[in-house]
Design a protein around this motif. Structure first.
Motif, PDB file in Angstrom:
ATOM      1  N   THR A  19       0.824  -1.202   0.000  1.00 48.30           N
ATOM      2  CA  THR A  19       0.000   0.000   0.000  1.00 48.30           C
ATOM      3  C   THR A  19       0.859   1.254   0.000  1.00 48.30           C
ATOM      4  O   THR A  19       0.593   2.211  -0.736  1.00 48.30           O
ATOM      5  CB  THR A  19      -0.938   0.003   1.212  1.00 48.30           C
ATOM      6  N   SER A  24      -0.436   4.929  -1.275  1.00 45.22           N
ATOM      7  CA  SER A  24      -0.295   6.139  -0.463  1.00 45.22           C
ATOM      8  C   SER A  24       1.031   6.853  -0.680  1.00 45.22           C
ATOM      9  O   SER A  24       1.173   8.026  -0.341  1.00 45.22           O
ATOM     10  CB  SER A  24      -0.461   5.803   1.021  1.00 45.22           C
ATOM     11  N   TYR A 148      -9.431  -4.799   5.356  1.00 47.80           N
ATOM     12  CA  TYR A 148      -8.420  -4.518   4.335  1.00 47.80           C
ATOM     13  C   TYR A 148      -7.871  -5.810   3.756  1.00 47.80           C
ATOM     14  O   TYR A 148      -6.748  -5.868   3.299  1.00 47.80           O
ATOM     15  CB  TYR A 148      -7.298  -3.669   4.935  1.00 47.80           C
ATOM     16  N   GLY A 203      -8.517   5.514   8.836  1.00 49.71           N
ATOM     17  CA  GLY A 203      -8.700   4.597   7.722  1.00 49.71           C
ATOM     18  C   GLY A 203      -9.946   4.801   6.901  1.00 49.71           C
ATOM     19  O   GLY A 203     -10.411   3.865   6.243  1.00 49.71           O
ATOM     20  N   VAL A 206      -8.138   5.456   1.714  1.00 55.04           N
ATOM     21  CA  VAL A 206      -6.796   4.930   1.441  1.00 55.04           C
ATOM     22  C   VAL A 206      -6.262   5.608   0.192  1.00 55.04           C
ATOM     23  O   VAL A 206      -6.969   5.712  -0.820  1.00 55.04           O
ATOM     24  CB  VAL A 206      -6.831   3.400   1.225  1.00 55.04           C
ATOM     25  N   LEU A 245      -1.670   3.728   5.386  1.00 52.38           N
ATOM     26  CA  LEU A 245      -2.685   3.750   4.343  1.00 52.38           C
ATOM     27  C   LEU A 245      -2.913   5.141   3.769  1.00 52.38           C
ATOM     28  O   LEU A 245      -3.498   5.291   2.700  1.00 52.38           O
ATOM     29  CB  LEU A 245      -4.006   3.186   4.872  1.00 52.38           C
TER      30      LEU A 245
END
Length: 286
Positions: A19, A24, A148, A203, A206, A245
């Motif tokens: 991720t 990100s 996730y 969260g 994302v 994230l």
């Protein structure tokens, strides 16, 4: 404004590295989090312990309870931990380890991964955790809402199950991670009804700063605003990022836009200090 990030990660998890690299674009490392916290003015992060072995990846049935923070050889001074629970590893030896780790100053609570593991919050497997939480006056954090991982089972992470646990354990404080998103209206009712339940706002998105800006401009936030206003419980909402994230500084601005300015100090700092009393020892003196 003083800021505590009450939900972040510092564990050697493959999906987190992916991720950070692909979505990100953060530096998921000791150096990376130290720089982001410094630049954003974050005083402390609360890392949610989780680990995976070389087998199935998280959620990993073979991980040992307690799961902790293992991204680097040493943990930054600006991060404390919630000990993660693997319900498949809750024998007597695991409980001895769990009680040992909760007595360490840098451990400030427990984390239960509802949905990732196929057990409801009120399952008997978690009762020893609630007993330890009451004994040592620390909170229990639940993952709630979307998972996730496509291997997660959403029926176990619906926030409604928290109500039964909160009523049964009135002397324990609980935090619903992610406000139960997408079931935020249910999450709002749970924190409104139960004095011992809080919710973090981590969260919810994302990606990058550009993704945050794109989502902020449409109807995506309507269900969040509805739930926040419905709950009218700004003393029960807590800032968190779910890093890696999302980058830290843009997410702070994103949450600021969701919360009326008069409640910013509570949501970004004082509510976390109230829920996690042990973190006071790791914060600069006021």
């Amino acid at each position: 404004m003083k800021i505590i990030d009450a939900h972040m990660h510092f564990s050697q998890i493959k999906s987190f590295h992916e991720t950070a690299r692909d979505l990100s674009f953060v530096d998921y490392s000791y150096k990376g989090i130290s720089a982001e916290y410094r630049d954003a003015g974050v005083l402390l992060g609360i890392g949610m312990g989780l680990e995976e072995t070389n087998g199935m990846g998280f959620p990993d049935h073979d991980a040992r309870t307690p799961m902790m923070l293992d991204l680097a050889e040493s943990q930054p001074d600006i991060i404390v931990a919630c000990a993660g629970i693997n319900p498949f590893n809750m024998d007597s030896e695991a409980l001895v380890r769990l009680e040992d780790v909760i007595q360490r100053p840098g451990t400030v609570g427990f984390k239960i991964y509802l949905g990732y593991y196929p057990f409801y919050a009120y399952d008997e497997v978690y009762e020893p955790v609630y007993k330890l939480a009451e004994k040592y006056s620390v909170p229990v954090v639940f993952h709630t809402g979307d998972t996730y991982s496509e291997r997660g089972l959403l029926k176990y992470s619906h926030p409604l199950a928290i109500d039964e646990v909160a009523v049964r354990h009135r002397n324990v404080n609980f935090m619903m991670a992610h406000f139960g998103d997408p079931w935020t209206l249910t999450g709002a009712e749970i924190i409104y009804k139960n004095p011992n339940v809080y919710a973090d706002l981590s969260g919810l998105i994302v990606g990058t700063e550009e993704e945050l800006k794109k989502r902020s401009g449409g109807r995506f936030l309507d269900h969040l605003r509805h739930a926040i206003e419905f709950a009218d419980s700004y003393d029960k909402l807590i800032f968190g990022t779910d890093w890696p994230l999302i980058p830290i500084a843009p997410y702070i601005e994103f949450i600021k836009d969701l919360i009326p300015e008069e409640h910013h100090e509570k949501v970004f700092y004082y509510n976390a200090l109230k829920l996690f009393p042990r973190i006071a020892a790791f914060l600069p003196e006021e």
